[in-house]
Design an enzyme around this catalytic site. Structure first.
Site, PDB file in Angstrom:
ATOM      1  N   LYS A 150      -4.404 -47.082 -29.107  1.00  0.00           N
ATOM      2  CA  LYS A 150      -4.902 -46.365 -30.285  1.00  0.00           C
ATOM      3  C   LYS A 150      -6.427 -46.372 -30.330  1.00  0.00           C
ATOM      4  O   LYS A 150      -7.045 -47.413 -30.079  1.00  0.00           O
ATOM      5  CB  LYS A 150      -4.336 -47.043 -31.547  1.00  0.00           C
ATOM      6  CG  LYS A 150      -4.841 -46.460 -32.855  1.00  0.00           C
ATOM      7  CD  LYS A 150      -4.341 -45.052 -33.105  1.00  0.00           C
ATOM      8  CE  LYS A 150      -5.236 -44.301 -34.081  1.00  0.00           C
ATOM      9  NZ  LYS A 150      -4.942 -42.857 -34.122  1.00  0.00           N
TER      10      LYS A 150
ATOM     11  N   GLY B 237      -6.778 -39.905 -38.874  1.00  0.00           N
ATOM     12  CA  GLY B 237      -8.145 -40.318 -39.189  1.00  0.00           C
ATOM     13  C   GLY B 237      -8.529 -41.643 -38.557  1.00  0.00           C
ATOM     14  O   GLY B 237      -9.245 -42.442 -39.162  1.00  0.00           O
ATOM     15  N   LEU B 238      -8.030 -41.864 -37.322  1.00  0.00           N
ATOM     16  CA  LEU B 238      -8.453 -43.035 -36.543  1.00  0.00           C
ATOM     17  C   LEU B 238      -8.213 -44.347 -37.259  1.00  0.00           C
ATOM     18  O   LEU B 238      -9.053 -45.254 -37.234  1.00  0.00           O
ATOM     19  CB  LEU B 238      -9.929 -42.911 -36.145  1.00  0.00           C
ATOM     20  CG  LEU B 238     -10.245 -41.781 -35.173  1.00  0.00           C
ATOM     21  CD1 LEU B 238     -11.749 -41.604 -35.023  1.00  0.00           C
ATOM     22  CD2 LEU B 238      -9.608 -42.031 -33.812  1.00  0.00           C
TER      23      LEU B 238
ATOM     24  N   ASN C   5     -13.324 -41.135 -26.493  1.00  0.00           N
ATOM     25  CA  ASN C   5     -12.914 -39.958 -27.257  1.00  0.00           C
ATOM     26  C   ASN C   5     -14.133 -39.368 -27.943  1.00  0.00           C
ATOM     27  O   ASN C   5     -14.601 -39.909 -28.943  1.00  0.00           O
ATOM     28  CB  ASN C   5     -11.854 -40.412 -28.275  1.00  0.00           C
ATOM     29  CG  ASN C   5     -11.528 -39.340 -29.294  1.00  0.00           C
ATOM     30  OD1 ASN C   5     -11.872 -38.171 -29.121  1.00  0.00           O
ATOM     31  ND2 ASN C   5     -10.869 -39.737 -30.368  1.00  0.00           N
TER      32      ASN C   5
ATOM     33  N   CYS D  65     -15.046 -37.212 -32.057  1.00  0.00           N
ATOM     34  CA  CYS D  65     -15.453 -37.739 -33.369  1.00  0.00           C
ATOM     35  C   CYS D  65     -16.740 -37.068 -33.844  1.00  0.00           C
ATOM     36  O   CYS D  65     -17.581 -36.681 -33.033  1.00  0.00           O
ATOM     37  CB  CYS D  65     -15.702 -39.239 -33.286  1.00  0.00           C
ATOM     38  SG  CYS D  65     -14.409 -40.104 -32.440  1.00  0.00           S
TER      39      CYS D  65
ATOM     40  N   LYS E 212     -12.857 -38.240 -22.853  1.00  0.00           N
ATOM     41  CA  LYS E 212     -11.780 -37.374 -23.352  1.00  0.00           C
ATOM     42  C   LYS E 212     -12.369 -36.184 -24.094  1.00  0.00           C
ATOM     43  O   LYS E 212     -13.032 -36.330 -25.110  1.00  0.00           O
ATOM     44  CB  LYS E 212     -10.858 -38.169 -24.279  1.00  0.00           C
ATOM     45  CG  LYS E 212      -9.652 -37.366 -24.712  1.00  0.00           C
ATOM     46  CD  LYS E 212      -8.590 -38.249 -25.273  1.00  0.00           C
ATOM     47  CE  LYS E 212      -7.384 -37.457 -25.721  1.00  0.00           C
ATOM     48  NZ  LYS E 212      -6.381 -38.320 -26.345  1.00  0.00           N
TER      49      LYS E 212
ATOM     50  N   ASN F  92      -7.836 -33.193 -26.158  1.00  0.00           N
ATOM     51  CA  ASN F  92      -7.503 -33.776 -27.448  1.00  0.00           C
ATOM     52  C   ASN F  92      -6.828 -32.693 -28.293  1.00  0.00           C
ATOM     53  O   ASN F  92      -6.553 -31.599 -27.788  1.00  0.00           O
ATOM     54  CB  ASN F  92      -8.782 -34.314 -28.118  1.00  0.00           C
ATOM     55  CG  ASN F  92      -8.485 -35.529 -28.980  1.00  0.00           C
ATOM     56  OD1 ASN F  92      -7.520 -35.519 -29.741  1.00  0.00           O
ATOM     57  ND2 ASN F  92      -9.299 -36.567 -28.864  1.00  0.00           N
TER      58      ASN F  92
ATOM     59  N   GLY G 184       1.618 -37.441 -25.336  1.00  0.00           N
ATOM     60  CA  GLY G 184       1.364 -37.872 -26.707  1.00  0.00           C
ATOM     61  C   GLY G 184       2.545 -37.655 -27.620  1.00  0.00           C
ATOM     62  O   GLY G 184       3.464 -38.469 -27.716  1.00  0.00           O
TER      63      GLY G 184
END
Ligand SMILES: Cc1cc2nc3c(=O)[nH]c(=O)nc-3n(C[C@H](O)[C@H](O)[C@H](O)COP(=O)(O)OP(=O)(O)OC[C@H]3O[C@@H](n4cnc5c(N)ncnc54)[C@H](O)[C@@H]3O)c2cc1C
Ligand SMILES: Cc1cc2nc3c(=O)[nH]c(=O)nc-3n(C[C@H](O)[C@H](O)[C@H](O)COP(=O)(O)O)c2cc1C
Ligand code: FES
Lengths: 245, 304
Positions: free
Chosen positions: B45, B72-73, B128, B131, B166, B193, B266
């Site tokens: 995660k 939302g992470l 990632n 963001c 990513k 993503n 995923g």
């Protein structure tokens, strides 16, 4: 959690837009009342979570209300049809910590999981009170089934067409009880949480990506930090709950 | 070497199947259901410097052939991941894990990567860059080649582990971002993503997700991912991880033909907890059907 194929043996209306579906399959993963199953439906990407209303000897009973594409599709299915389910999801209600006379508060289709809970309580020699709230008389289901288990049933309807006029909390006001188990829409849960003086357990809903703890899609804030409704819940203790978290 | 073995940035994988970040937690949920050592690897995660609760409910919506998420992470923060999650993971997963990292400034990415770099379990850092850049007007790092390169340089300076960047698909020219990351020192790229998306509830006539928008994933995005992997493979010389809508052994092969050295899966894990195990099991028979001897020989095979 188990993944398995179940066969529909019965799928009949029990109230306006509410159906009882009985399925045959391996129910061994269901270990507590208040757990749920997650149903794969044709052409729909996500599974649909539905509470276990009853489970015994390879017979699984669900009670569901048609509110959208998935539940409407379920209502169209006849006996003999196979469905793939994840079973044994969620923590479920705990029977420990409840002494004396527990009250089961059900709002609408939220009454469904309280049925297996009532059954388990009666098996332990505890006779619960059941207060089941509905919009009107045509929405009422399972009043006789709860009574047949030995529960003391009070029905409340918002329009007064059957039983006490008002909400579950109105019908609870005059009753004496030592513990609360509640399942229903969130405003109803909150009203019960605020008006009941005793400890209790509350079962929540959330939109789910997976249903088994992997995606964090269903998280709620609690006094102990973020918790997943699908895996840490759906049942939370009264003291853990945070509203508008 | 077996038929399924591949190499990802110098680290060998028993097979190319890697559960994608955000759909596999930190591994233990799935370890309750099957032996996750059957996986090539998995990406945990998205982890940030500070703990994050994530977005308000509802966070999940459905659409034809896929789903939207606005989680939302949510994560416990890098310190707790190292103190609690990685030791728990070590008991159930005995291969290198891919550490997925998010941040809101280049410094934050570097802070998290520096800590995860010291963890022997971590085989790759997957950065990632979808963001928002809070000091850069809130635009996603991944939509601007220079902002993306800044993150890559900051991370490369603090780690010796392979860095896989990513990429976001929410750009007009994914190749320019890919080239910028490669030039800044990325060891590999993973793509894609989620695609920015939204649904509206007809009952309330308001956006369904509390966050208004969410990220689309699942089979609906598969052709987009294949196209982007194909285009980036034409342009760069570093290995690619293909992600987006993969749901079957056939999809794994298609993604590899487009140019992926390995494949992340995923949303499929969410609709079927056994998806990755079953895809790995199915691969040899599907390879036989298409006359494929070794998966490592088909990478980029669709290119002229
Ligand atoms: C733990 C749990 C137990 C439940 N038990 C029951 C039950 O016993 N009987 C019953 O009638 N209903 C129950 N529900 C609600 C039921 O899951 C939804 O009514 C159902 O998913 C709606 O699907 P749909 O396709 O008909 O509606 P749509 O609105 O078309 O569904 C679209 C998406 O939203 C999700 N969704 C919509 N409403 C809800 C909701 N209230 N809760 C969670 N997800 C929702 C759907 O799963 C689907 O992913 C339960 C929900 C949860 C979380
Ligand atoms: C619920 C959910 C959470 C996700 N969280 C992250 C994350 O934390 N970090 C990340 O890099 N990608 C995250 N993703 C994106 C996936 O890793 C993947 O790139 C994307 O979903 C496309 O693949 P799929 O179609 O197979 O799901 C998430 C996706 C989903 C569905
Ligand atoms: S629905 Fe995925 S974690 Fe609860």
């Amino acid at each position: 959690m188990e993944k398995g194929v179940f066969t529909i043996t019965e799928n009949v209306p029990v109230a306006a837009g509410v159906y009882r579906m009985v399925l045959a399959g391996d129910t061994s993963a269901v270990t507590a009342p208040g757990q749920f199953v997650d149903i794969r439906l044709p052409d729909l990407y996500l599974r649909r979570p539905i509470s276990v209303c009853d489970a015994a000897d390879g017979r699984l009973t669900l009670v569901y209300k048609t509110v959208g594409r998935g539940t409407e599709r379920m209502a169209d299915m006849g006996p003999g049809r196979e469905l793939e389910l994840l079973t044994g999801l969620g923590n479920g209600f705990s029977l420990d910590g409840c002494s004396g006379r527990p009250l089961l508060a059900g709002g609408g289709v939220g009454a469904a999981p309280l049925y297996l809970l009532a059954k388990r309580l009666v098996q332990r020699g505890v006779r619960p009170l059941a207060v089941l709230g509905f919009n009107g008389a045509s929405d009422v289901f399972y009043a006789d089934e709860f009574a047949a288990l030995g529960a003391d049933v009070t029905i409340a309807t918002a329009d007064g067409s059957r039983g006490v006029k008002g909400f579950v909390t109105d019908a609870m006001a005059g009753l004496s009880y030592s513990y609360v188990y509640a399942c229903g829409p969130e405003p109803m849960l909150r009203a019960v949480w605020e008006s009941s003086a005793t400890d209790g357990q509350f079962s929540f809903e959330a939109r789910m990506g997976c249903g088994f703890g992997a995606c964090m899609g269903c998280t709620r804030q609690t006094v102990n930090g973020p918790r997943r409704v699908c895996k840490d819940g759906p049942v939370f203790l009264k003291g853990e709950i945070v509203w508008d978290g | 070497m077996g038929r399924l073995n591949v190499d990802l940035c110098g680290v060998g994988l028993d097979n190319p199947v890697i559960p994608a970040s955000g759909t596999f937690g930190y591994g233990h949920e799935f370890a309750e259901y099957y032996d996750i050592d059957c996986l090539g690897a998995f990406s945990f995660k998205g982890t940030t410097k500070e703990p994050r609760f994530g977005n308000p409910q509802p966070r999940i919506a459905e659409c034809a052939g896929g789903m939207l998420n606005a989680v939302g992470l949510q994560n416990p923060g890098v310190d707790r991941v190292i103190a609690e999650e990685l030791p728990r993971l070590a008991k159930v997963f005995h291969k290198p894990v891919m550490a997925n990292v998010s941040g809101f400034s280049p410094e934050e990415y570097a802070y998290v990567c520096e800590r995860l770099d010291k963890q022997p379990q971590v085989g790759w850092l997957e950065v990632n860059i979808s963001c928002p850049n809070v000091h850069g007007g809130g635009m996603s790092f991944g939509t601007d080649p220079e902002a993306a390169a800044q993150v890559v340089r900051a991370v490369k300076a603090v780690t010796a582990k392979p860095v896989i960047v990513k990429l976001t698909p929410n750009v007009t020219d994914v190749v320019s971002v890919a080239l910028a990351c490669e030039a800044a020192g990325a060891d590999g790229l993973s793509l894609i993503n989620t695609l920015q998306a939204m649904r509206i509830d007809l009952g309330t006539k308001k956006p369904l997700l509390a966050n208004v928008t969410g990220g689309l994933s699942g089979p609906a995005v598969f052709p987009v991912a294949v196209r982007m992997v194909y285009q980036v493979h034409e342009a760069v010389h570093i290995p690619l991880v293909g992600v987006g809508g993969v749901s079957s052994a056939e999809d794994v092969i298609e993604m590899m033909l487009a140019g992926a050295a390995a494949v992340e899966i995923g949303a499929a894990n969410l609709t079927d907890p056994y998806a990755c195990r079953d895809i790995i099991r199915d691969l040899p028979a599907v390879m036989d059907r298409y006359g494929i001897q070794n998966l490592r020989d088909i990478i980029g095979g669709a290119h002229g």
